[in-house]
Motif scaffolding. Structure first.
Motif, PDB file in Angstrom:
ATOM      1  N   GLU A 245       0.656  -1.068  -0.016  1.00  0.00           N
ATOM      2  CA  GLU A 245       0.025   0.048  -0.097  1.00  0.00           C
ATOM      3  C   GLU A 245       0.850   1.348  -0.044  1.00  0.00           C
ATOM      4  N   THR A 246       1.946   1.225  -0.069  1.00  0.00           N
ATOM      5  CA  THR A 246       2.824   2.207  -0.092  1.00  0.00           C
ATOM      6  C   THR A 246       2.727   3.040  -1.368  1.00  0.00           C
ATOM      7  N   GLN A 247       2.559   4.560  -1.053  1.00  0.00           N
ATOM      8  CA  GLN A 247       2.731   5.296  -2.443  1.00  0.00           C
ATOM      9  C   GLN A 247       4.055   6.068  -2.553  1.00  0.00           C
ATOM     10  N   SER A 248       4.859   5.485  -3.682  1.00  0.00           N
ATOM     11  CA  SER A 248       6.153   5.968  -3.862  1.00  0.00           C
ATOM     12  C   SER A 248       6.273   7.171  -4.684  1.00  0.00           C
ATOM     13  N   TYR A 249       6.982   8.149  -4.542  1.00  0.00           N
ATOM     14  CA  TYR A 249       7.123   9.186  -5.576  1.00  0.00           C
ATOM     15  C   TYR A 249       8.777   9.450  -6.004  1.00  0.00           C
ATOM     16  N   GLN A 250       9.039   9.900  -7.091  1.00  0.00           N
ATOM     17  CA  GLN A 250      10.311  10.547  -7.386  1.00  0.00           C
ATOM     18  C   GLN A 250      10.024  11.920  -7.584  1.00  0.00           C
ATOM     19  N   LEU A 251      10.995  12.797  -7.018  1.00  0.00           N
ATOM     20  CA  LEU A 251      10.789  14.377  -7.001  1.00  0.00           C
ATOM     21  C   LEU A 251      11.697  14.821  -7.906  1.00  0.00           C
ATOM     22  N   ASN A 252      11.467  15.863  -8.688  1.00  0.00           N
ATOM     23  CA  ASN A 252      12.475  16.527  -9.529  1.00  0.00           C
ATOM     24  C   ASN A 252      13.232  17.372  -8.586  1.00  0.00           C
ATOM     25  N   ALA A 253      14.374  17.992  -9.245  1.00  0.00           N
ATOM     26  CA  ALA A 253      15.411  18.926  -8.488  1.00  0.00           C
ATOM     27  C   ALA A 253      14.846  20.218  -8.393  1.00  0.00           C
ATOM     28  N   VAL A 254      14.771  20.933  -7.271  1.00  0.00           N
ATOM     29  CA  VAL A 254      14.071  22.324  -7.129  1.00  0.00           C
ATOM     30  C   VAL A 254      14.993  23.279  -7.994  1.00  0.00           C
ATOM     31  N   ASN A 255      14.935  23.595  -9.147  1.00  0.00           N
ATOM     32  CA  ASN A 255      15.619  24.381  -9.779  1.00  0.00           C
ATOM     33  C   ASN A 255      15.010  24.521 -11.182  1.00  0.00           C
ATOM     34  N   PHE A 256      15.784  25.371 -12.170  1.00  0.00           N
ATOM     35  CA  PHE A 256      15.314  25.679 -13.517  1.00  0.00           C
ATOM     36  C   PHE A 256      16.171  24.892 -14.521  1.00  0.00           C
ATOM     37  N   GLY A 257      15.422  23.781 -14.986  1.00  0.00           N
ATOM     38  CA  GLY A 257      15.966  23.084 -16.264  1.00  0.00           C
ATOM     39  C   GLY A 257      16.422  24.199 -17.288  1.00  0.00           C
ATOM     40  N   ARG A 258      15.223  24.902 -17.590  1.00  0.00           N
ATOM     41  CA  ARG A 258      15.677  26.119 -18.724  1.00  0.00           C
ATOM     42  C   ARG A 258      15.184  27.436 -17.812  1.00  0.00           C
ATOM     43  N   PRO A 259      16.004  28.421 -18.102  1.00  0.00           N
ATOM     44  CA  PRO A 259      15.822  29.544 -17.260  1.00  0.00           C
ATOM     45  C   PRO A 259      14.625  30.200 -16.966  1.00  0.00           C
ATOM     46  N   TRP A 287       0.950  29.639 -10.137  1.00  0.00           N
ATOM     47  CA  TRP A 287       1.607  30.605  -9.949  1.00  0.00           C
ATOM     48  C   TRP A 287       3.195  30.354  -9.948  1.00  0.00           C
ATOM     49  N   LEU A 288       3.403  29.086 -10.158  1.00  0.00           N
ATOM     50  CA  LEU A 288       4.880  28.638 -10.162  1.00  0.00           C
ATOM     51  C   LEU A 288       5.484  29.123 -11.494  1.00  0.00           C
ATOM     52  N   GLY A 289       4.490  29.132 -12.427  1.00  0.00           N
ATOM     53  CA  GLY A 289       4.950  29.800 -13.742  1.00  0.00           C
ATOM     54  C   GLY A 289       5.377  31.130 -13.729  1.00  0.00           C
ATOM     55  N   GLU A 290       5.240  31.921 -12.619  1.00  0.00           N
ATOM     56  CA  GLU A 290       5.719  33.201 -12.578  1.00  0.00           C
ATOM     57  C   GLU A 290       7.564  33.207 -12.203  1.00  0.00           C
ATOM     58  N   TYR A 291       7.814  32.123 -11.667  1.00  0.00           N
ATOM     59  CA  TYR A 291       9.149  32.205 -11.320  1.00  0.00           C
ATOM     60  C   TYR A 291      10.276  31.829 -12.252  1.00  0.00           C
ATOM     61  N   THR A 292      11.312  32.592 -12.491  1.00  0.00           N
ATOM     62  CA  THR A 292      12.368  32.313 -13.417  1.00  0.00           C
ATOM     63  C   THR A 292      13.643  32.396 -12.587  1.00  0.00           C
ATOM     64  N   ARG A 293      14.699  31.890 -13.254  1.00  0.00           N
ATOM     65  CA  ARG A 293      15.935  31.919 -12.722  1.00  0.00           C
ATOM     66  C   ARG A 293      16.567  33.267 -12.370  1.00  0.00           C
ATOM     67  N   SER A 294      15.959  34.244 -12.841  1.00  0.00           N
ATOM     68  CA  SER A 294      16.466  35.779 -12.610  1.00  0.00           C
ATOM     69  C   SER A 294      15.618  36.468 -11.941  1.00  0.00           C
ATOM     70  N   ASN A 295      14.521  36.056 -11.486  1.00  0.00           N
ATOM     71  CA  ASN A 295      13.450  36.959 -10.683  1.00  0.00           C
ATOM     72  C   ASN A 295      13.041  36.435  -9.594  1.00  0.00           C
ATOM     73  N   TYR A 296      13.447  35.203  -9.154  1.00  0.00           N
ATOM     74  CA  TYR A 296      12.749  34.288  -7.890  1.00  0.00           C
ATOM     75  C   TYR A 296      13.265  35.094  -6.590  1.00  0.00           C
TER      76      TYR A 296
END
Length: 299
Positions: A245-259, A287-296
């Protein structure tokens, strides 16, 4: 917030030093939802490199183009960047009260973490504010608020060619650390590992079909956690095949793959009032779409 409200727990993928980005995003989540985080969990590769920097080759290469790879230092030593979230004059709408508990990945200062966690069975602070806590391999701890309790165990690092390593001061977990985690024989509610379980990531990409840790797979079978979270692969966050019954997840890196695009599925929110009264979802807010490498830093 009432004491019987569910625990609000953020779960993070690999951070690689980008702690200011993490805290900016989590502060925004609190403002958007009107809910306060109780706890933050992180699956390794926090990027725990305090000065003097003992960097592995990959981190050194990435830090040359992205100085935030070394961002842990601002929190370890203290300073204006971290004061914005933890200092006495931190704005109320930006302050983060929740502790961040992390396991080790394969890109950390292993000597620093070994010294910090020596002999501890509980998370130990590694920063100037006592807000970032390292959970040594094989340890487990219970967090609670009001009537709710949740038990978390951790196995950081990666396998060595599919088997445990021999050196605890390295990127590899060891057989004794695996035994330590399973020795109590009790279930945990959440298992954190850096490496996904063996074979489970084939759904992400065929190249991972034989990847992952056999020890993590066995721990899932034995400890039967309600949730399991891993990182390491830097791929879009998604469910993994698991056991029982385990729910397992892989999470991405908290970063910008593209700027101009935050990596998808790098943060999740676990709401916990008990094993049968819990939900987890990867964060996918507009709102996550508002964040970029240059403005966060200014949002």
């Amino acid at each position: 917030m009432t004491l019987d409200a569910p625990l609000e727990i953020a779960v993070l993928g690999d951070v690689h030093g980008h702690l200011t980005l993490v805290y900016r995003l989590l502060g925004r989540w609190q403002r958007e939802t009107g809910r306060a985080l109780d706890l933050i969990l992180q699956v390794g590769d926090l990027g725990a490199f305090p000065p003097p920097f003992r960097l592995d080759r990959a981190t050194k290469r990435f830090a040359e183009s992205d100085p935030d790879e070394l961002g842990f230092a601002a929190y370890h030593e203290g300073g204006p960047e971290a004061d914005a979230f933890f200092g006495p004059d931190a704005p109320a709408d930006q302050r983060i009260s929740a502790d961040l508990v992390f396991i080790r990945g394969n890109h950390e200062d292993f000597e620093f973490l070994d010294e910090a966690g020596a002999g501890s069975d509980a998370p130990v602070p590694v920063d100037a504010y006592q807000k970032i806590l390292y959970l040594p391999n094989g340890a487990r701890f219970t967090f609670g608020r009001g009537p709710h309790r949740i038990t978390i165990g951790g196995l950081g690092g990666i396998s060595d060619g599919g088997r445990p390593g021999r050196d605890p001061v390295s990127e590899h977990y060891t057989a004794s650390e695996v035994r330590r985690l399973r020795s109590r024989g009790e279930r945990v509610d959440v298992l954190l590992s850096h490496e996904p379980p063996h074979g489970a990531a084939a759904a992400i990409h065929p190249r991972y079909a034989d990847g992952g840790s056999r020890d993590v797979l066995e721990l899932l079978r034995e400890l039967r956690p309600r949730y399991h979270f891993a990182g390491h692969y830097h791929e879009p966050g998604q469910p993994l095949a698991a056991t029982g019954e385990t729910q397992s997840y892989q999470l991405n890196a908290v970063n910008f793959g593209r700027p101009h695009r935050l990596n998808p599925g790098c943060i999740g929110i676990l709401r916990w009032a008990g094993p049968e009264e819990s939900t987890f979802a990867l964060l996918d807010a507009p709102w996550l779409g508002e964040y970029t490498r240059s403005n966060y830093r200014v949002l």
